[in-house]
Design a protein around this motif. Structure first.
Motif, mmCIF file in Angstrom:
data_model
loop_
_atom_site.group_PDB
_atom_site.id
_atom_site.type_symbol
_atom_site.label_atom_id
_atom_site.label_comp_id
_atom_site.label_asym_id
_atom_site.label_seq_id
_atom_site.Cartn_x
_atom_site.Cartn_y
_atom_site.Cartn_z
ATOM 1 N N PHE A 303 60.865 58.037 63.783
ATOM 2 C CA PHE A 303 60.832 59.348 64.428
ATOM 3 C C PHE A 303 59.470 60.021 64.244
ATOM 4 O O PHE A 303 58.847 60.484 65.214
ATOM 5 C CB PHE A 303 61.956 60.201 63.851
ATOM 6 N N LEU A 304 58.971 60.076 63.010
ATOM 7 C CA LEU A 304 57.674 60.697 62.751
ATOM 8 C C LEU A 304 56.538 59.917 63.409
ATOM 9 O O LEU A 304 55.588 60.502 63.936
ATOM 10 C CB LEU A 304 57.423 60.791 61.242
ATOM 11 N N SER A 305 56.642 58.599 63.389
ATOM 12 C CA SER A 305 55.607 57.757 64.003
ATOM 13 C C SER A 305 55.570 57.942 65.513
ATOM 14 O O SER A 305 54.488 57.966 66.125
ATOM 15 C CB SER A 305 55.852 56.281 63.655
ATOM 16 N N LYS A 306 56.742 58.073 66.129
ATOM 17 C CA LYS A 306 56.807 58.280 67.579
ATOM 18 C C LYS A 306 56.212 59.634 67.953
ATOM 19 O O LYS A 306 55.477 59.751 68.942
ATOM 20 C CB LYS A 306 58.255 58.190 68.061
ATOM 21 N N LEU A 307 56.514 60.667 67.157
ATOM 22 C CA LEU A 307 55.946 61.992 67.393
ATOM 23 C C LEU A 307 54.420 61.932 67.293
ATOM 24 O O LEU A 307 53.702 62.534 68.098
ATOM 25 C CB LEU A 307 56.519 62.984 66.382
ATOM 26 N N THR A 308 53.935 61.196 66.302
ATOM 27 C CA THR A 308 52.494 61.025 66.113
ATOM 28 C C THR A 308 51.865 60.364 67.332
ATOM 29 O O THR A 308 50.819 60.799 67.821
ATOM 30 C CB THR A 308 52.225 60.164 64.868
#
Length: 318
Positions: A303-308
Motif C-alpha cells: 500500500f505505501l509503495s503503491k502510494l509512493t
C-alpha cells in the motif's frame, strides 16, 4: 416459442422453502466467519499482518466506499456482532460506528484514536489552510471533522503502534498462539522499516516539487518523507465547479508553481482537466484507502509503495 415459468414462493413445497431459508442462514454465517474486523482497508492490512495464521480477518468497508459517508448494511451488523475483535479509527473518521459499537463489549474493540501512544503523535487537521478562501458554500468537504487528522494509517510510525496494539489484544484472545503473534509482529516491523527506508530514498528526488490535492489526507505521509504539499481545494465531486472557482484554482496553481494536482477516484477526469486547463500542471491520482490491494501479510508495505509510485509517476516527470 419457449415458455418461462415464474416461481411463486406461495406455491413452493415446504421442503424447498426450508432449504432456501437454510441457504440464506448459512450465507450469513459464512459472511460473519471473520473473527477480527477492521473498519477500513489500510487498518485491515496491518491487522492481517499480525493475525496471519491466528484468526480470520476482514474489512468492513468495500472498495470505493468512503468511511465518512458509509451506511451500515444488515450484513455488516451480523459481521460486527459476531466478531471477536473490532478495530476502528475514531468517531470523526467512521461516524457510523459508535452507535453499533455501544452494543458490543468494549473488550472486543480497539479504538485507535484513543490509544495514548497514538494520541501523542497526532497532527492537527489541515482543513483550515491558506487556500480556504477558495472554498465555496456548495462544496462537499468530507474531511471537515475534528481537530486532529485521523488518516493515521499513513504514518509508518503510527502503523507500528497500531500493530503493537493489535498484537497485545490478540495475545489475550489467543494465548496459545502468542509465539506466532510475536513472530508476525516482528516480521511486520522489519518489513515496514525496510519499506520506509526504500520510500525515503525514492521520494528524496521530488521533495521540492509542489503539488495540490483534492482530499487533504496525506499529512502524516508528507511529514515523514518531506513532501511539498501546497494545499488542498474543496470541490464537490458531483457538481461541476463554476467559472469563478475554476479561475481561482488555476491562479493558485500558477502562483505557487505547482507541478501536479492529485485527484482521487471520485473525481471525473473531465473535471480535473477543466481545472488545470491553461496551466502546465500535470494530473496524478492518489489512493489513500488501498483500493485494489488484497489482504495479505505484506499488503501494508504494498500500500505505501503503491502510494509512493503514484506520487513519483506525476512529480517525477521532467
Amino acid at each position: 416459442m419457449k415458455k418461462y415459468i415464474l416461481l411463486n414462493s406461495k406455491r413452493l413445497p415446504p421442503f424447498l422453502m426450508i432449504f432456501g431459508l437454510l441457504i440464506f442462514v448459512q450465507s450469513l454465517i459464512n459472511y460473519a466467519n471473520a473473527k477480527v474486523i477492521s473498519s477500513v482497508k489500510p487498518i485491515g492490512f496491518i491487522t492481517e499482518a499480525i493475525a496471519s495464521g491466528v484468526a480470520d480477518t476482514d474489512v468492513l468497508l468495500p472498495d470505493g466506499a468512503s468511511p465518512h459517508t458509509y451506511s451500515l448494511k444488515p450484513s455488516d451488523l451480523v459481521k460486527l456482532k459476531s466478531a471477536e475483535l473490532v478495530i476502528w479509527v475514531g468517531e470523526d473518521m467512521e461516524n457510523f460506528m459508535p452507535a453499533i459499537l455501544k452494543r458490543i463489549d468494549k473488550e472486543k474493540q480497539i479504538e485507535l484514536m484513543a490509544i495514548p501512544e497514538i494520541k501523542a503523535r497526532l497532527q492537527t487537521s489541515h482543513n483550515v489552510h491558506e487556500h480556504e478562501d477558495l472554498q465555496n458554500h456548495d462544496a462537499l468537504d468530507e474531511d471537515h471533522h475534528g481537530e486532529y487528522d485521523e488518516h493515521i494509517w499513513l504514518s509508518p510510525k503510527i502503523a507500528k503502534i497500531i500493530a503493537q496494539s493489535i498484537h497485545d489484544k490478540l495475545v489475550t484472545l489467543y494465548p496459545d498462539k502468542s509465539t506466532l503473534i510475536d513472530e508476525n509482529l516482528n516480521e511486520f516491523i522489519i518489513n515496514l522499516t525496510e519499506t520506509e527506508q526504500n520510500i525515503a530514498k525514492k521520494l528524496i528526488t521530488v521533495q521540492n516539487r509542489g503539488y495540490f490535492v483534492f482530499h487533504d489526507a496525506y499529512g502524516y505521509f508528507e511529514a515523514r518523507f518531506g513532501l511539498k504539499n501546497l494545499g488542498s481545494f474543496t470541490i464537490n465531486p458531483a457538481v461541476q465547479p463554476g467559472v469563478q472557482k475554476v479561475y481561482a484554482i488555476q491562479q493558485e496553481l500558477k502562483k505557487h508553481q505547482a507541478v501536479c494536482v492529485f485527484r482521487e477516484t471520485q473525481f471525473s477526469p473531465a473535471v480535473i482537466e477543466k481545472l488545470v486547463n491553461g496551466t502546465d500542471v500535470r494530473i496524478g491520482e492518489l489512493n489513500p484507502l488501498g483500493t485494489g490491494i488484497a489482504l495479505s501479510k505484506d499488503a501494508y508495505s504494498q500500500f505505501l509503495s503503491k502510494l509512493t509510485q503514484q506520487l513519483l509517476d506525476c512529480l517525477g516527470k521532467n
